[in-house]
Write a protein that holds these residues in place. Structure first.
Motif, mmCIF file in Angstrom:
data_model
loop_
_atom_site.group_PDB
_atom_site.id
_atom_site.type_symbol
_atom_site.label_atom_id
_atom_site.label_comp_id
_atom_site.label_asym_id
_atom_site.label_seq_id
_atom_site.Cartn_x
_atom_site.Cartn_y
_atom_site.Cartn_z
ATOM 1 N N PHE A 18 0.822 -1.204 0.000
ATOM 2 C CA PHE A 18 0.000 0.000 0.000
ATOM 3 C C PHE A 18 0.857 1.255 0.000
ATOM 4 N N ASP A 19 0.310 2.318 -0.577
ATOM 5 C CA ASP A 19 1.008 3.596 -0.526
ATOM 6 C C ASP A 19 0.712 4.281 0.807
ATOM 7 N N GLY A 20 1.222 5.474 0.999
ATOM 8 C CA GLY A 20 1.045 6.192 2.258
ATOM 9 C C GLY A 20 -0.402 6.546 2.568
ATOM 10 N N SER A 21 -1.267 6.551 1.575
ATOM 11 C CA SER A 21 -2.679 6.882 1.783
ATOM 12 C C SER A 21 -3.560 5.647 1.935
ATOM 13 N N GLY A 22 -2.944 4.459 1.891
ATOM 14 C CA GLY A 22 -3.708 3.231 2.095
ATOM 15 C C GLY A 22 -4.268 2.604 0.834
ATOM 16 N N TYR A 23 -3.802 3.044 -0.334
ATOM 17 C CA TYR A 23 -4.266 2.461 -1.593
ATOM 18 C C TYR A 23 -3.284 1.392 -2.052
#
Length: 113
Positions: A18-23
């Motif tokens: 996941f990326d830093g935004s949770g995607y």
């Protein structure tokens, strides 16, 4: 006496899912089990057949178009009214995350909220 090589250990950590935004970074690493786990994290709970209809349609449309599908078209294609989709997921942003799609960008996030 022959020397044996010391066993090597892999100290590299696996790449993040996941990326830093949770995607999800790579939508191809999505699985139904991951969707179940994400649904729990999003507070959606157990995924019903109607949840799966929406998730599969969103993924299919995203993968074929490369863009955010229109919710009106999603509701028409699945036969699930907009109010019911909202009750199932809470928000379009939750659908996007559970469907394992990458960060849609700031403009789309405003639309999905």
């Amino acid at each position: 006496m022959p020397q044996t090589a010391a066993p090597t250990t892999n100290t590299a950590s696996p790449p993040p899912l996941f990326d830093g935004s949770g995607y999800l970074i790579d939508h191809l690493s999505w699985s139904e089990q991951l969707a179940r786990d994400l649904a729990q994290q999003e507070g959606v709970g157990e995924l019903s057949e109607q949840h799966w209809q929406v998730l599969r349609h969103i993924r299919e449309r995203y993968l074929s178009l490369g863009a955010l599908p229109n919710m009106r078209q999603v509701c028409r294609a699945t036969g699930i009214p907009r109010w019911k989709v909202h009750n199932l997921f809470g928000s379009c942003l939750s659908i996007w995350r559970i469907a394992g799609l990458p960060d849609p960008g700031e403009e789309a996030k405003a639309y999905l909220s």
